[in-house]
Design a protein around this motif. Sequence first.
Motif, PDB file in Angstrom:
ATOM      1  N   ARG A  49     -26.887 -10.590 -14.224  1.00  0.00           N
ATOM      2  CA  ARG A  49     -27.508  -9.557 -15.066  1.00  0.00           C
ATOM      3  C   ARG A  49     -27.880  -8.308 -14.278  1.00  0.00           C
ATOM      4  N   GLN A  50     -27.126  -8.027 -13.257  1.00  0.00           N
ATOM      5  CA  GLN A  50     -27.433  -6.870 -12.423  1.00  0.00           C
ATOM      6  C   GLN A  50     -26.145  -6.175 -12.000  1.00  0.00           C
ATOM      7  N   ASP A  51     -26.109  -4.841 -12.135  1.00  0.00           N
ATOM      8  CA  ASP A  51     -24.978  -4.056 -11.664  1.00  0.00           C
ATOM      9  C   ASP A  51     -25.156  -3.750 -10.183  1.00  0.00           C
ATOM     10  N   TRP A  52     -24.059  -3.646  -9.467  1.00  0.00           N
ATOM     11  CA  TRP A  52     -24.111  -3.290  -8.061  1.00  0.00           C
ATOM     12  C   TRP A  52     -22.905  -2.422  -7.712  1.00  0.00           C
ATOM     13  N   VAL A  53     -23.029  -1.636  -6.657  1.00  0.00           N
ATOM     14  CA  VAL A  53     -21.945  -0.767  -6.215  1.00  0.00           C
ATOM     15  C   VAL A  53     -21.986  -0.644  -4.697  1.00  0.00           C
ATOM     16  N   ALA A  98     -16.444   1.820  10.198  1.00  0.00           N
ATOM     17  CA  ALA A  98     -16.888   1.724   8.809  1.00  0.00           C
ATOM     18  C   ALA A  98     -18.346   2.139   8.677  1.00  0.00           C
ATOM     19  N   GLU A  99     -18.637   2.924   7.628  1.00  0.00           N
ATOM     20  CA  GLU A  99     -19.996   3.362   7.337  1.00  0.00           C
ATOM     21  C   GLU A  99     -20.276   3.153   5.862  1.00  0.00           C
ATOM     22  N   VAL A 100     -21.438   2.621   5.528  1.00  0.00           N
ATOM     23  CA  VAL A 100     -21.841   2.463   4.138  1.00  0.00           C
ATOM     24  C   VAL A 100     -22.308   3.811   3.617  1.00  0.00           C
ATOM     25  N   THR A 101     -21.614   4.349   2.620  1.00  0.00           N
ATOM     26  CA  THR A 101     -22.005   5.629   2.023  1.00  0.00           C
ATOM     27  C   THR A 101     -22.806   5.445   0.741  1.00  0.00           C
ATOM     28  N   GLU A 102     -22.704   4.262   0.132  1.00  0.00           N
ATOM     29  CA  GLU A 102     -23.497   3.968  -1.061  1.00  0.00           C
ATOM     30  C   GLU A 102     -23.639   2.462  -1.209  1.00  0.00           C
ATOM     31  N   LEU A 103     -24.844   2.005  -1.462  1.00  0.00           N
ATOM     32  CA  LEU A 103     -25.105   0.592  -1.692  1.00  0.00           C
ATOM     33  C   LEU A 103     -26.266   0.461  -2.667  1.00  0.00           C
ATOM     34  N   LYS A 104     -25.977  -0.026  -3.862  1.00  0.00           N
ATOM     35  CA  LYS A 104     -27.005  -0.217  -4.885  1.00  0.00           C
ATOM     36  C   LYS A 104     -26.807  -1.588  -5.534  1.00  0.00           C
ATOM     37  N   PRO A 105     -27.879  -2.371  -5.645  1.00  0.00           N
ATOM     38  CA  PRO A 105     -29.204  -2.131  -5.068  1.00  0.00           C
ATOM     39  C   PRO A 105     -29.192  -2.330  -3.561  1.00  0.00           C
ATOM     40  N   ALA A 106     -30.117  -1.667  -2.886  1.00  0.00           N
ATOM     41  CA  ALA A 106     -30.194  -1.783  -1.430  1.00  0.00           C
ATOM     42  C   ALA A 106     -30.724  -3.154  -1.038  1.00  0.00           C
ATOM     43  N   GLU A 107     -30.274  -3.639   0.111  1.00  0.00           N
ATOM     44  CA  GLU A 107     -30.776  -4.900   0.655  1.00  0.00           C
ATOM     45  C   GLU A 107     -31.471  -4.605   1.981  1.00  0.00           C
ATOM     46  N   VAL A 108     -32.741  -4.941   2.073  1.00  0.00           N
ATOM     47  CA  VAL A 108     -33.493  -4.673   3.299  1.00  0.00           C
ATOM     48  C   VAL A 108     -33.833  -5.957   4.039  1.00  0.00           C
ATOM     49  N   ALA A 110     -18.268 -10.185 -12.791  1.00  0.00           N
ATOM     50  CA  ALA A 110     -17.096  -9.335 -12.648  1.00  0.00           C
ATOM     51  C   ALA A 110     -17.153  -8.601 -11.312  1.00  0.00           C
ATOM     52  N   LEU A 111     -15.989  -8.323 -10.758  1.00  0.00           N
ATOM     53  CA  LEU A 111     -15.871  -7.636  -9.479  1.00  0.00           C
ATOM     54  C   LEU A 111     -14.641  -6.750  -9.514  1.00  0.00           C
ATOM     55  N   ARG A 112     -14.777  -5.525  -9.006  1.00  0.00           N
ATOM     56  CA  ARG A 112     -13.648  -4.608  -8.849  1.00  0.00           C
ATOM     57  C   ARG A 112     -13.710  -4.011  -7.453  1.00  0.00           C
ATOM     58  N   MET A 113     -12.560  -3.830  -6.848  1.00  0.00           N
ATOM     59  CA  MET A 113     -12.510  -3.199  -5.536  1.00  0.00           C
ATOM     60  C   MET A 113     -11.222  -2.411  -5.389  1.00  0.00           C
ATOM     61  N   SER A 114     -11.245  -1.380  -4.574  1.00  0.00           N
ATOM     62  CA  SER A 114     -10.058  -0.567  -4.328  1.00  0.00           C
ATOM     63  C   SER A 114     -10.151   0.047  -2.945  1.00  0.00           C
ATOM     64  N   GLY A 115      -9.007   0.366  -2.369  1.00  0.00           N
ATOM     65  CA  GLY A 115      -8.989   0.954  -1.043  1.00  0.00           C
ATOM     66  C   GLY A 115      -7.647   1.571  -0.718  1.00  0.00           C
ATOM     67  N   VAL A 116      -7.642   2.508   0.206  1.00  0.00           N
ATOM     68  CA  VAL A 116      -6.413   3.139   0.685  1.00  0.00           C
ATOM     69  C   VAL A 116      -6.490   3.246   2.194  1.00  0.00           C
ATOM     70  N   GLY A 117      -5.335   3.341   2.841  1.00  0.00           N
ATOM     71  CA  GLY A 117      -5.315   3.477   4.283  1.00  0.00           C
ATOM     72  C   GLY A 117      -3.906   3.647   4.809  1.00  0.00           C
ATOM     73  N   THR A 118      -3.793   3.711   6.104  1.00  0.00           N
ATOM     74  CA  THR A 118      -2.509   3.878   6.770  1.00  0.00           C
ATOM     75  C   THR A 118      -2.396   2.847   7.896  1.00  0.00           C
ATOM     76  N   PHE A 119      -1.230   2.847   8.555  1.00  0.00           N
ATOM     77  CA  PHE A 119      -1.003   1.978   9.706  1.00  0.00           C
ATOM     78  C   PHE A 119      -0.629   2.841  10.906  1.00  0.00           C
ATOM     79  N   ALA A 120      -1.226   2.528  12.050  1.00  0.00           N
ATOM     80  CA  ALA A 120      -0.916   3.237  13.280  1.00  0.00           C
ATOM     81  C   ALA A 120       0.479   2.831  13.770  1.00  0.00           C
TER      82      ALA A 120
END
Length: 296
Positions: free
Chosen positions: A134-138, A148-158, A106-116
């Motif tokens: 069998r793993q949750d991610w966010v 763009a900046e990643v403010t949350e990433l779980k699980p982390a990928e190194v 399953a996958l869910r995504m959402s976003g908001v923005g404007t146009f210049a």
Amino acid sequence: MNIIRAFVVLWGGRMAQSRCGLRRIASRVVARRVLMAALLVIDVISPVRGARAADTLPQTVARYHLYAHGLELMALDTAYRLGPEQYSASAAAQTGGLVGLFVKTALRMSGVGTFAPDGAVLPQVYKSDGRSHRQDWVLNLGYSKGVAEVTELKPAEVDREPIPPQDMPGAVDMLATFMDVLHQVRTAHHCLDTPRKIFDGLRLSTLNMTDAGIQRLPSGTLRNWGTDGLRCNFVLQQVQGFKVSSRPSRLRQPQPGRVWFVDVPQAGLMVVRLELEHPKLGHILIQLEDPPRQVP
């Protein structure tokens, strides 16, 4: 675009490490990469909140179906509000058809923005979460001074090559890319050859589109939408964020595709069909098969 990871289309998740081919096909690489390309374009999730101006616009709700080699992999639901100056969008995907009997992704995504004023997309926030193998991610993205900046990433990928900071300006998330393309097509009534950069939180990809004009819709497209549509050809290619431990990946190869837009009654100009040649999964088809709806 990879509209898929799209308008996305889709854009690449981790491939499930299973001996079963069905598990590999239904992993996050399908959900996130193909949605970016399509992104292009799921029960519909709640509309995005946070852009009050966009909330006053009518909402278009549409369901797409995703196929690989003729096998249905996923149902893709989209809900978006698009105006001249702003957008809000949400999407969700879940495995379906025969694959859904074996694998639950399953996958869910959402976003908001404007146009210049010049039409450039200015995303404000992007959120994505789900479950695969069998793993949750966010994943949550914010935008600081347009970057763009990643403010949350779980699980982390190194185990990934870092993306050079100088390559990040101008890169936007998958939903922003989809809304940018749709906004541009509705405004200009053709595809502009404007290079785009897509950032999915882990990988950086490029998207280049060219206008192919009004063409007959391919065989197999529902004729409810008419017989002709605006065709745009595109090339999607990952350029940064590869796994350090992996061998040279086929995902480095360009991924050519085609997308058709049709002015659907009561919904306006929208994607009705998208095809993508994926280096690992082969021919991907995303198609509108159910009548879209306009809701408050």
